[in-house]
Design a protein around this motif. Structure first.
Motif, PDB file in Angstrom:
ATOM      1  N   ARG A 123       0.835  -1.210   0.000  1.00 28.00           N
ATOM      2  CA  ARG A 123       0.000   0.000   0.000  1.00 28.00           C
ATOM      3  C   ARG A 123       0.864   1.251   0.000  1.00 28.00           C
ATOM      4  O   ARG A 123       0.565   2.229  -0.693  1.00 28.00           O
ATOM      5  CB  ARG A 123      -0.936   0.004   1.201  1.00 28.00           C
ATOM      6  CG  ARG A 123      -2.105  -0.947   1.066  1.00 28.00           C
ATOM      7  CD  ARG A 123      -2.940  -0.976   2.320  1.00 28.00           C
ATOM      8  NE  ARG A 123      -4.128  -1.801   2.152  1.00 28.00           N
ATOM      9  CZ  ARG A 123      -4.727  -2.419   3.141  1.00 28.00           C
ATOM     10  NH1 ARG A 123      -4.274  -2.324   4.389  1.00 28.00           N
ATOM     11  NH2 ARG A 123      -5.799  -3.163   2.899  1.00 28.00           N
ATOM     12  N   LEU A 126       2.278   1.743  -3.450  1.00 30.01           N
ATOM     13  CA  LEU A 126       1.266   2.268  -4.360  1.00 30.01           C
ATOM     14  C   LEU A 126       1.047   3.761  -4.114  1.00 30.01           C
ATOM     15  O   LEU A 126       0.941   4.531  -5.069  1.00 30.01           O
ATOM     16  CB  LEU A 126      -0.043   1.494  -4.227  1.00 30.01           C
ATOM     17  CG  LEU A 126      -1.166   1.932  -5.167  1.00 30.01           C
ATOM     18  CD1 LEU A 126      -0.736   1.858  -6.630  1.00 30.01           C
ATOM     19  CD2 LEU A 126      -2.417   1.091  -4.916  1.00 30.01           C
ATOM     20  N   ARG A 130       1.713   6.597  -6.915  1.00 34.82           N
ATOM     21  CA  ARG A 130       0.659   7.547  -7.296  1.00 34.82           C
ATOM     22  C   ARG A 130       1.149   8.986  -7.160  1.00 34.82           C
ATOM     23  O   ARG A 130       0.816   9.831  -7.996  1.00 34.82           O
ATOM     24  CB  ARG A 130      -0.593   7.313  -6.459  1.00 34.82           C
ATOM     25  CG  ARG A 130      -1.353   6.078  -6.897  1.00 34.82           C
ATOM     26  CD  ARG A 130      -2.566   5.827  -6.044  1.00 34.82           C
ATOM     27  NE  ARG A 130      -3.360   4.721  -6.598  1.00 34.82           N
ATOM     28  CZ  ARG A 130      -4.242   4.043  -5.906  1.00 34.82           C
ATOM     29  NH1 ARG A 130      -4.496   4.345  -4.639  1.00 34.82           N
ATOM     30  NH2 ARG A 130      -4.907   3.062  -6.477  1.00 34.82           N
ATOM     31  N   MET A 158       2.190   0.620 -10.740  1.00 40.49           N
ATOM     32  CA  MET A 158       0.947   0.905 -10.020  1.00 40.49           C
ATOM     33  C   MET A 158      -0.037  -0.254 -10.173  1.00 40.49           C
ATOM     34  O   MET A 158      -0.664  -0.686  -9.197  1.00 40.49           O
ATOM     35  CB  MET A 158       0.336   2.218 -10.520  1.00 40.49           C
ATOM     36  CG  MET A 158       1.143   3.432 -10.120  1.00 40.49           C
ATOM     37  SD  MET A 158       0.653   4.972 -10.955  1.00 40.49           S
ATOM     38  CE  MET A 158      -1.089   5.068 -10.593  1.00 40.49           C
ATOM     39  N   ASP A 159      -0.181  -0.749 -11.387  1.00 37.86           N
ATOM     40  CA  ASP A 159      -1.093  -1.877 -11.626  1.00 37.86           C
ATOM     41  C   ASP A 159      -0.652  -3.121 -10.859  1.00 37.86           C
ATOM     42  O   ASP A 159      -1.483  -3.838 -10.287  1.00 37.86           O
ATOM     43  CB  ASP A 159      -1.184  -2.197 -13.112  1.00 37.86           C
ATOM     44  CG  ASP A 159      -1.953  -1.160 -13.913  1.00 37.86           C
ATOM     45  OD1 ASP A 159      -2.642  -0.312 -13.302  1.00 37.86           O
ATOM     46  OD2 ASP A 159      -1.864  -1.202 -15.157  1.00 37.86           O
ATOM     47  N   GLU A 161       1.131  -3.270  -8.063  1.00 37.04           N
ATOM     48  CA  GLU A 161       0.891  -3.080  -6.632  1.00 37.04           C
ATOM     49  C   GLU A 161      -0.590  -3.221  -6.317  1.00 37.04           C
ATOM     50  O   GLU A 161      -0.952  -3.832  -5.314  1.00 37.04           O
ATOM     51  CB  GLU A 161       1.427  -1.735  -6.153  1.00 37.04           C
ATOM     52  CG  GLU A 161       2.936  -1.624  -6.166  1.00 37.04           C
ATOM     53  CD  GLU A 161       3.653  -2.734  -5.423  1.00 37.04           C
ATOM     54  OE1 GLU A 161       3.138  -3.210  -4.382  1.00 37.04           O
ATOM     55  OE2 GLU A 161       4.730  -3.155  -5.878  1.00 37.04           O
ATOM     56  N   GLN A 162      -1.457  -2.674  -7.169  1.00 30.85           N
ATOM     57  CA  GLN A 162      -2.888  -2.808  -6.935  1.00 30.85           C
ATOM     58  C   GLN A 162      -3.319  -4.268  -7.015  1.00 30.85           C
ATOM     59  O   GLN A 162      -4.119  -4.738  -6.195  1.00 30.85           O
ATOM     60  CB  GLN A 162      -3.692  -1.967  -7.937  1.00 30.85           C
ATOM     61  CG  GLN A 162      -5.175  -1.939  -7.634  1.00 30.85           C
ATOM     62  CD  GLN A 162      -5.475  -1.327  -6.268  1.00 30.85           C
ATOM     63  OE1 GLN A 162      -5.155  -0.166  -6.029  1.00 30.85           O
ATOM     64  NE2 GLN A 162      -6.089  -2.094  -5.374  1.00 30.85           N
ATOM     65  N   THR A 163      -2.750  -5.017  -7.940  1.00 28.95           N
ATOM     66  CA  THR A 163      -3.051  -6.442  -8.047  1.00 28.95           C
ATOM     67  C   THR A 163      -2.596  -7.176  -6.786  1.00 28.95           C
ATOM     68  O   THR A 163      -3.315  -8.017  -6.243  1.00 28.95           O
ATOM     69  CB  THR A 163      -2.389  -7.039  -9.304  1.00 28.95           C
ATOM     70  OG1 THR A 163      -2.956  -6.405 -10.451  1.00 28.95           O
ATOM     71  CG2 THR A 163      -2.580  -8.546  -9.391  1.00 28.95           C
ATOM     72  N   ASP A 166      -5.032  -6.335  -3.971  1.00 33.04           N
ATOM     73  CA  ASP A 166      -6.293  -7.051  -4.147  1.00 33.04           C
ATOM     74  C   ASP A 166      -6.152  -8.518  -3.752  1.00 33.04           C
ATOM     75  O   ASP A 166      -7.012  -9.080  -3.064  1.00 33.04           O
ATOM     76  CB  ASP A 166      -6.781  -6.951  -5.597  1.00 33.04           C
ATOM     77  CG  ASP A 166      -7.163  -5.536  -6.004  1.00 33.04           C
ATOM     78  OD1 ASP A 166      -7.343  -4.673  -5.114  1.00 33.04           O
ATOM     79  OD2 ASP A 166      -7.271  -5.296  -7.229  1.00 33.04           O
TER      80      ASP A 166
END
Length: 179
Positions: A123, A126, A130, A158-159, A161-163, A166
């Motif tokens: 987090r 990310l 950002r 970013m993608d 880290e978001q994956t 999740d």
């Protein structure tokens, strides 16, 4: 070998000292390539000795002279040649995933604690990416255009880290369900 080309690329964008380069490295390629301060300086000295970098000393008041590195034409030519070569895909190496693979040694509380530590780390990454992205979006449009492909590496970070976030949140929910 890629540290060599990361250094050449960052100095192709703008000349700088070892300190400048390390800061630039941390704000850009560090989300997909790591290097210590010592590795960076060794690489600078090696590239300079090979004639790929020029080094000019700038006097500083009250401090030792600052060495500012820039690419030579030979350095630019090597960078151009390297960019044209196919890159070999690398497998992900993450010590936490090995620990998780051995997770049968953990009870649910221990697994949750380990996962939450990792989740907070991702987090934070990310959030940092950002912030970097907002700086890029607020920069000079001509620079955005020139470095459009470089910016894509940040967007991929970013993608990813978001994956990861999740996936970890889903795993935490599953741990709760199994408790």
């Amino acid at each position: 070998m890629s540290l060599r080309y990361a250094v050449l690329t960052l100095l192709d964008i703008e000349p700088g000292s070892g300190y400048d380069l390390k800061r630039r490295f941390e704000r850009s390629v560090s989300h997909f390539w790591g290097a210590s301060h010592q590795q960076m300086y060794r690489e600078l000295h090696r590239l300079h000795a090979e004639g790929l970098l020029d080094c000019a000393e700038q006097a500083q008041e009250g401090r030792p002279d600052k060495k500012v590195y820039s690419l030579t034409e030979h350095g630019r030519a090597e960078l151009r040649q390297w960019v044209l070569q196919p890159a070999q895909p690398q497998k992900m190496r993450d010590p936490f995933l090995i620990q998780l693979f051995a997770g049968h040694h953990l009870d649910n509380a221990q697994a949750r604690q380990a996962l939450e530590r990792q989740l907070e780390h991702h987090r934070a990454l990310l959030r940092d990416y950002r912030e970097q992205n907002e700086r890029v979006r607020g920069s000079d449009p001509a620079l955005q255009q020139r470095y459009w492909l470089a910016h894509q590496t940040l967007l991929l970070g970013m993608d990813l880290e978001q994956t990861w976030i999740d996936w970890a949140e889903k795993l935490l929910r599953e741990l709760d369900r199994r408790q």
